[in-house]
Design an enzyme around this catalytic site. Structure first.
Site, PDB file in Angstrom:
ATOM      1  N   ASP A 140       0.814  -1.218   0.000  1.00 45.48           N
ATOM      2  CA  ASP A 140       0.000   0.000   0.000  1.00 45.48           C
ATOM      3  C   ASP A 140       0.845   1.265   0.000  1.00 45.48           C
ATOM      4  OD1 ASP A 140      -2.517  -0.842  -0.397  1.00 45.48           O
ATOM      5  OD2 ASP A 140      -3.239  -0.515   1.644  1.00 45.48           O
ATOM      6  N   ASP A 447     -11.157  -6.752  10.735  1.00 42.23           N
ATOM      7  CA  ASP A 447     -10.990  -8.205  10.822  1.00 42.23           C
ATOM      8  C   ASP A 447     -12.057  -8.819  11.717  1.00 42.23           C
ATOM      9  OD1 ASP A 447      -8.459  -7.256   9.853  1.00 42.23           O
ATOM     10  OD2 ASP A 447      -7.927  -7.017  11.958  1.00 42.23           O
TER      11      ASP A 447
END
Ligand SMILES: *[C@@H]1O[C@H](CO)[C@@H](O)[C@H](O)[C@H]1NC(C)=O
Ligand SMILES: *[C@@H]1O[C@H](CO)[C@@H](O)[C@H](O)[C@H]1NC(C)=O
Length: 734
Positions: A140, A447
């Site tokens: 990223d 998550d």
């Protein structure tokens, strides 16, 4: 107990005797809690001038009691798992599914490329058929240095992977391997030459990192860098996709022994300032789409770039759960614990979170499955993409289906463009990605909600905690990063509780009530800061004025308080030692427990409330993975590091100083009338002395230490003034 035979794994609870003991113990604790509540109710209005204080005490005790009940859910049915890998190889070697491994990195300065490629190399070396393994690095940061490091790593892998196979290296992370092992007796020449290769690669990466970019010569040497022409910043660039090693494409690369290597792909998805990139969940979802068109492994493993694999067997371990004929088809994911490489014996920052890893998560497993914690977790691809559980699927067809094996048949220009489109900013517009499909968006701990929603659609999950730790990361070696990390976690958890994915509403009727309780233990971290702060401040202050807030020693109501104090500590100590901890480790754990609650969780709560009323917005901070050498030295000597001036630390020091002053004030009263003071205020005295005792390292950092880890004088001045002010105001008002 499972019968032996075809089962690929076994689940075992704790022994019956232990279970009865712990439940009897829980029952007695419950009795004591109820007596305490009763005591407060009966005496609430007997103290007219302190009624508010008493109501506060009562509220805190109600909270602690209810919270304790929540924690009992995950102690109700603790489960341990064991796998039978040999049966797996014997039975299904040909049918083994493809496994796609996603490694995520975000910033080359705090996650150095050398660390990233060590993780990549460690997962490339799994003891698993290479043609079925594919490793994807999601960058990223879009960093050409990371890409360059990965190029070097792909060349090094040609030597490293055959070496690991030849010498059966069990911990295939090169840095860790060369760090710990002396030259082996057998094959010391091979060892020396592979070490040289590694050092050479490391130096090349180091020099590029120091230079801060790729030199002109290198750019000419590797034409892959042309993809960076459109790159203007980490937040503004085209998709960069590169296949470094690809089976059945023109890039097929063999290792020095002529064997196939796992696929290796680099991806930096498109980023534009005007599009939200959804952090790691966004990166994972891009990888899911891109990998589907390439290797399309049925199983996906994701690891953070700072968690290398310390066991070459983990893939097989995980498959034992998924491929079990009887139970495998209801398991959606297999979560491994998060362990750390650099944790010292007494673990001063409690990074290991022993009770969570060794007790709570096993208990969650017994309730239907652990939380998905975002790293070290194997998923079925289709559940991650939103498939709902149905009983009628059959396992055997399922695994065969995955063997069609379609890697890029030809690396045509067209196909590359199509793949890049899958990782573009606009692809997800008007789709269900981030909502029904893939990892969920809109929460800093995406998550956990992803895992929860998988469990809510009928799937089970498994917690596997082998003796030899499967994934090792780098633990914080200073207090401030520890506090920041916990602030981030507790803040994210609280946001889940307030979101549409709250287990209490979303999970209701979908997962068991016990499982919901198990989740709530984590989601209520932040609010539990208020009762803790109340308990750390108010009873101590009242020592100064001689008000007793607890029963006297001679009163029968004293018994439940004494029992709770004694039993809670005895229990947590026993649990800690039983799971392999040390006594000092437990004491440190208690201290961090207190610091988390009075600092991290409190600020998490304040920030969450702030963002609800639009005062502040939450920002995502990545904790640094680079340890400063001095701090690391102190860490190894079990000396705490307070050096960062931050409100997170100021509040700790203020509470600690306040208790010290109160204890000093108490001494005066004890001198006047020892027996009466002690008789009426025993619990308060115990509480205050405990707080002073546990803060000893803090006082030392404030008064005695001269090193860099001591308390900054700025923090000291503010905290001492605040504590003094509180004490004086309090005495004055009374
Ligand atoms: C971790 O520990 C090893 C040795 O135990 C040491 O060489 C290394 O520098 C440490 N890493 C960090 C990031 O502290
Ligand atoms: C990691 O692997 C090494 C063997 O290479 C082993 O000695 C060590 O105990 C493992 N670490 C943990 C924490 O299990």
């Amino acid at each position: 107990m499972r019968n032996e035979g075809n089962a690929l794994f076994e689940s075992r609870g704790v022994s019956r005797g232990l279970l009865i003991c712990s439940r009897a113990f829980a029952a007695s604790t419950l009795l004591a809690i109820v007596s305490i509540w009763l005591y407060r109710c009966v005496h609430l209005f007997a103290h007219n001038n302190h009624a508010l204080v008493w109501i506060g005490m009562f509220a805190a005790e109600v909270w602690f009691g209810l919270y304790w009940m929540l924690t009992q859910a995950s102690r109700w049915n603790i489960i341990y798992r064991r796998t039978f890998k040999d049966k797996l190889s014997y039975r299904d070697e040909k049918e083994l599914p493809g496994v796609d491994i996603f490694v995520c990195t975000a910033d080359p300065t705090i996650e150095p490329p050398i660390m990233v490629i060590n993780t990549v190399l460690s997962v490339m070396a799994y003891d698993y058929p290479s043609e079925k393994l594919s490793v994807y690095l999601s960058d990223d940061g879009g960093s050409d240095i990371t890409f360059y490091a990965l190029t070097l790593a792909s060349a090094f892998a040609k030597h490293w992977i055959p070496y690991c196979k030849k010498y059966k290296v069990e911990s295939p992370c090169p840095a860790a391997y060369f760090n710990t092992s002396a030259p082996p007796e057998e094959g010391s020449e091979d060892w020396a030459s592979i070490k040289d290769l590694y050092e050479e690669m490391k130096n090349q990466i180091q020099s590029v990192t120091e230079l801060g970019g790729i030199s002109k010569e290198l750019r000419l040497e590797y034409n892959e860098f042309t993809q960076w022409e459109s790159f203007s910043s980490a937040r503004d660039h085209d998709t960069i996709l590169h296949i470094l090693i690809g089976v059945s494409s023109d890039k097929e690369v063999k290792d020095i022994d002529g064997c196939t290597l796992p696929n290796l792909i680099y991806l930096a998805r498109e980023k534009r300032p005007q599009h939200h990139h959804n952090y790691k969940a966004g990166a994972m979802n891009s990888l899911i789409r891109v990998s589907e068109k390439m290797s399309n492994g049925l199983i996906i493993l994701n690891v953070d770039c700072d968690m290398y694999s310390n066991s070459s067997q983990s893939v097989k371990d995980a498959l034992c759960f998924f491929m079990d004929k009887e139970k495998g088809n209801e398991i959606a994911y297999v979560q491994f614990p998060q362990n750390y490489e650099n944790v010292t014996k007494n673990d001063i920052y409690a990074s290991y979170m022993r009770t969570i890893s060794e007790v709570d998560f096993h208990g969650m497993d017994g309730l239907g499955g652990p939380l998905y914690i975002g790293t070290g977790c194997f998923h079925r691809r289709d559940t991650l993409c939103g498939r709902v559980f149905s009983k009628n699927q059959t396992t055997s067809n399922y695994w065969n289906r995955g063997n069609e094996h379609r890697f890029l048949e030809e690396a045509s220009f067209d196909l590359q463009e199509r793949l890049k489109n899958l990782a573009s900013c606009t692809f997800e517009k008007d789709t269900q990605w981030g909502n029904e499909v893939g990892l969920k968006y809109g929460c800093p701990v995406e998550d956990v909600i992803t895992g929860l929603s998988i469990q809510c659609s009928g799937w089970k999950s498994v917690y596997y905690n082998p003796e030899r730790k499967a994934f090792l990361g780098v633990a914080p070696t200073s207090l401030y990063p520890t506090l920041v990390q916990h602030k981030r976690w507790s803040e994210g958890d609280l946001q889940i509780l307030l979101s549409k994915y709250s287990p209490a509403s979303y999970g209701f009727g979908r997962i068991s009530p016990g499982h919901i309780m198990g989740y709530c233990v984590y989601l209520l971290w932040a609010p539990s800061s208020l009762p803790t702060l109340y308990y750390c401040i108010i009873p101590s202050l009242h020592l100064l004025s001689g008000n007793h807030l607890f029963p006297q020693i001679s009163s029968p109501w004293f018994i439940p308080f004494a029992y709770i104090i004694f039993s809670a500590y005895a229990y947590s100590l026993a649990e800690f030692l039983w799971t392999g901890g040390t006594f000092l480790g437990w004491w440190n754990d208690q201290r961090i427990w207190l610091y988390k609650r009075t600092s991290s969780y409190f600020f998490a709560l304040v920030d969450t409330i702030g963002s609800l009323v639009k005062f502040s917005s939450t920002t995502f901070t990545i904790t640094s993975k680079v340890a400063d050498q001095g701090a690391y030295q102190r860490y190894k000597q079990d000396i705490m590091d307070f050096e960062t001036p931050s409100p997170l630390i100021t509040i700790l020091v203020t509470v600690a100083m306040l208790n010290l002053f109160c204890l000093a004030g108490l001494v005066k009263q004890l001198l006047v009338d020892f027996s009466r003071t002690f008789e009426t205020m025993a619990v308060q005295i115990i509480l205050c002395s405990f707080l002073v005792l546990i803060n000893l390292p803090l006082y030392e950092a404030l008064l005695l230490r001269k090193d860099k880890g001591k308390l900054p004088s700025f923090v000291t001045v503010i905290s001492v003034s605040l504590a003094l002010l509180a004490c004086t105001c309090f005495t004055f008002l009374n």
